[in-house]
Design an enzyme around this catalytic site. Structure first.
Site, mmCIF file in Angstrom:
data_model
loop_
_atom_site.group_PDB
_atom_site.id
_atom_site.type_symbol
_atom_site.label_atom_id
_atom_site.label_comp_id
_atom_site.label_asym_id
_atom_site.label_seq_id
_atom_site.Cartn_x
_atom_site.Cartn_y
_atom_site.Cartn_z
ATOM 1 N N SER A 11 0.849 -1.196 0.000
ATOM 2 C CA SER A 11 0.000 0.000 0.000
ATOM 3 C C SER A 11 0.884 1.245 0.000
ATOM 4 O O SER A 11 2.058 1.166 0.379
ATOM 5 C CB SER A 11 -0.871 0.024 1.256
ATOM 6 O OG SER A 11 -1.711 1.157 1.258
ATOM 7 N N TYR A 53 -2.501 -1.212 10.532
ATOM 8 C CA TYR A 53 -2.520 -1.462 9.079
ATOM 9 C C TYR A 53 -1.239 -0.938 8.424
ATOM 10 O O TYR A 53 -0.576 -1.652 7.665
ATOM 11 C CB TYR A 53 -3.759 -0.785 8.480
ATOM 12 C CG TYR A 53 -3.893 -0.983 6.980
ATOM 13 C CD1 TYR A 53 -4.285 -2.216 6.454
ATOM 14 C CD2 TYR A 53 -3.631 0.053 6.085
ATOM 15 C CE1 TYR A 53 -4.413 -2.407 5.084
ATOM 16 C CE2 TYR A 53 -3.760 -0.127 4.708
ATOM 17 C CZ TYR A 53 -4.152 -1.358 4.218
ATOM 18 O OH TYR A 53 -4.273 -1.551 2.861
HETATM 19 O O1 NJP Z 1 -10.005 -5.627 0.256
HETATM 20 P P1 NJP Z 1 -11.409 -6.381 0.420
HETATM 21 P P2 NJP Z 1 -9.317 -4.990 -1.046
HETATM 22 N N1 NJP Z 1 -7.716 -15.420 4.654
HETATM 23 O O2 NJP Z 1 -11.720 -6.332 1.864
HETATM 24 C C1 NJP Z 1 -9.492 -11.732 1.673
HETATM 25 C C2 NJP Z 1 -4.726 -3.766 -0.220
HETATM 26 N N2 NJP Z 1 -5.056 -2.369 -0.454
HETATM 27 O O3 NJP Z 1 -9.645 -5.763 -2.228
HETATM 28 O O4 NJP Z 1 -11.623 -14.485 3.037
HETATM 29 C C3 NJP Z 1 -7.918 -15.397 3.333
HETATM 30 O O5 NJP Z 1 -12.380 -5.839 -0.528
HETATM 31 C C4 NJP Z 1 -10.988 -11.530 1.512
HETATM 32 O O6 NJP Z 1 -11.623 -12.791 1.295
HETATM 33 P P3 NJP Z 1 -12.563 -13.568 2.344
HETATM 34 C C5 NJP Z 1 -5.298 -4.356 1.029
HETATM 35 O O7 NJP Z 1 -4.517 -4.071 2.152
HETATM 36 C C6 NJP Z 1 -6.333 -1.976 -0.677
HETATM 37 O O8 NJP Z 1 -9.544 -3.545 -1.007
HETATM 38 O O9 NJP Z 1 -13.509 -14.290 1.460
HETATM 39 N N3 NJP Z 1 -8.386 -14.351 2.678
HETATM 40 C C7 NJP Z 1 -11.056 -10.722 0.233
HETATM 41 O O10 NJP Z 1 -10.996 -11.561 -0.888
HETATM 42 C C8 NJP Z 1 -5.294 -5.832 0.687
HETATM 43 O O11 NJP Z 1 -4.049 -6.408 0.961
HETATM 44 C C9 NJP Z 1 -6.613 -0.634 -0.899
HETATM 45 O O12 NJP Z 1 -13.166 -12.553 3.236
HETATM 46 C C10 NJP Z 1 -8.661 -13.253 3.395
HETATM 47 C C11 NJP Z 1 -9.800 -9.883 0.315
HETATM 48 O O13 NJP Z 1 -8.902 -10.529 1.228
HETATM 49 C C12 NJP Z 1 -5.526 -5.837 -0.819
HETATM 50 O O14 NJP Z 1 -5.241 -4.536 -1.277
HETATM 51 C C13 NJP Z 1 -5.574 0.290 -0.884
HETATM 52 C C14 NJP Z 1 -8.468 -13.191 4.781
HETATM 53 C C15 NJP Z 1 -10.082 -8.507 0.839
HETATM 54 O O15 NJP Z 1 -11.005 -7.873 0.027
HETATM 55 C C16 NJP Z 1 -6.955 -6.169 -1.202
HETATM 56 O O16 NJP Z 1 -7.807 -5.195 -0.615
HETATM 57 C C17 NJP Z 1 -4.285 -0.149 -0.635
HETATM 58 C C18 NJP Z 1 -7.977 -14.345 5.412
HETATM 59 N N4 NJP Z 1 -7.777 -14.395 6.743
HETATM 60 C C19 NJP Z 1 -4.036 -1.487 -0.425
HETATM 61 N N5 NJP Z 1 -8.844 -11.961 5.223
HETATM 62 C C20 NJP Z 1 -7.996 -0.119 -1.169
HETATM 63 N N6 NJP Z 1 -8.983 -0.959 -1.372
HETATM 64 O O17 NJP Z 1 -8.183 1.090 -1.229
HETATM 65 C C21 NJP Z 1 -9.241 -11.279 4.136
HETATM 66 O O18 NJP Z 1 -3.309 0.752 -0.607
HETATM 67 N N7 NJP Z 1 -9.135 -12.042 3.037
#
Ligand code: NJP
Length: 263
Positions: free
Chosen positions: A141, A155
């Site tokens: 990020s 974070y």
């Molecule tokens: O997040 P979100 P984003 N085990 O919440 C999964 C970074 N980022 O797409 O398990 C396995 O919509 C969760 O799946 P589920 C951010 O830090 C974002 O925005 O089914 N999977 C879902 O597929 C992150 O690293 C922004 O709930 C787990 C996904 O993760 C990445 O981009 C800005 C899990 C999260 O979907 C994706 O973020 C930035 C687990 N324990 C960096 N916990 C931004 N959106 O603005 C969660 O700078 N997941």
């Protein structure tokens, strides 16, 4: 032929947001995709990709559980015989004031954002080394290494840690022709960004999202597929000479030096 034809990609956090966007773009460029996440939405996404003629499977796993990771990797290998690209994208963000943040909330970030990347990389790396080829793409990020807002200590700490991890691992793995790079997005329109907006102002999350967009020189948040395009570049042979770096994709959000000086 797409730029990822013949490649197998393991993508974590593929059930929504950026990971879903990456999976779709990877499939478009010809990769066979292994979608990993906890919720069964990955099955629906994989099914849709297959219905459109792409090769995709879903593997349920929690990145904070080593047994889950090992089982998911085994499933991926059983389905496609190899893994060429690992996209460590799963991540969590919960805002909280530092003095009020519980150890549980701190560890939640560390377990998913740091240990999840560490353990998934450990489980998949032997397959990349076996190929004498591989790409590791890590969603870090701009938050942490470059900028931060109040309430983001946990974070920001974990996302900055991934930049250090990327650099050291890249040097260590260069001998195997494995490239390791980090993507540093600004705000991307995903459930995570919507959740942050809600935590920031429960009554008017849309106002928060609009405020974010207004502060970005390009005047909008990114779409998940735009991060997918960068991840596809870093997963492809087009980026063979790029390793150990962090690429910012933020619409210019980290550029303004002040909000008061200028003409
Ligand atoms: O997040 P979100 P984003 N085990 O919440 C999964 C970074 N980022 O797409 O398990 C396995 O919509 C969760 O799946 P589920 C951010 O830090 C974002 O925005 O089914 N999977 C879902 O597929 C992150 O690293 C922004 O709930 C787990 C996904 O993760 C990445 O981009 C800005 C899990 C999260 O979907 C994706 O973020 C930035 C687990 N324990 C960096 N916990 C931004 N959106 O603005 C969660 O700078 N997941």
């Amino acid at each position: 032929m797409g730029k990822l034809t013949g490649k197998v990609a393991f993508i974590t956090g593929a059930s929504k947001g950026i990971g879903e966007g990456i999976a779709k773009v990877y499939a478009k460029y010809g990769a066979k995709v292994i979608l990993a996440a906890r919720s069964n939405r990955i099955e629906e996404i994989a099914e849709n990709l297959r219905a459109n003629g792409y090769e995709a499977i879903a593997v349920r796993m929690d990145v904070s559980n080593k047994g889950d990771i090992e089982r998911a990797v085994e499933c991926g290998i059983k389905a496609f015989g190899k893994i060429d690209i690992l996209v460590n994208n799963a991540g969590v963000c919960k805002l909280g004031k530092f003095l009020e943040m519980s150890e549980e909330d701190r560890d939640f970030h560390i377990d998913v954002n740091i240990k999840g990347v560490w353990n998934t990389t450990k489980a998949i790396l032997p397959y990349l080394i076996k190929n004498n080829y591989g790409k590791i793409v890590i969603t870090s990020s701009v938050t942490g290494d470059m900028v931060a807002d109040p309430g983001e200590t946990a974070y920001a700490m974990t996302k900055a840690a991934l930049v250090g991890f990327t650099k050291s691992l890249a040097v260590e793995l260069a001998q195997y022709k494995i490239n390791v790079n980090a993507i540093c997005p600004g705000y991307v329109l995903t459930p995570m960004a919507e959740g942050i907006a809600k935590q920031s102002d429960e009554k008017s999350p849309d106002k928060v999202l609009k405020g974010i967009a207004d502060a970005v020189p390009l005047k909008r948040l990114a779409e998940p597929e735009e991060i997918g395009e960068l991840a596809a570049f870093l997963g492809s042979d087009e980026s063979n000479y790029i390793t150990g770096t962090q690429i910012v994709i933020d619409g210019g959000s980290t550029l303004p030096e002040t909000i008061s000086v200028g003409i």
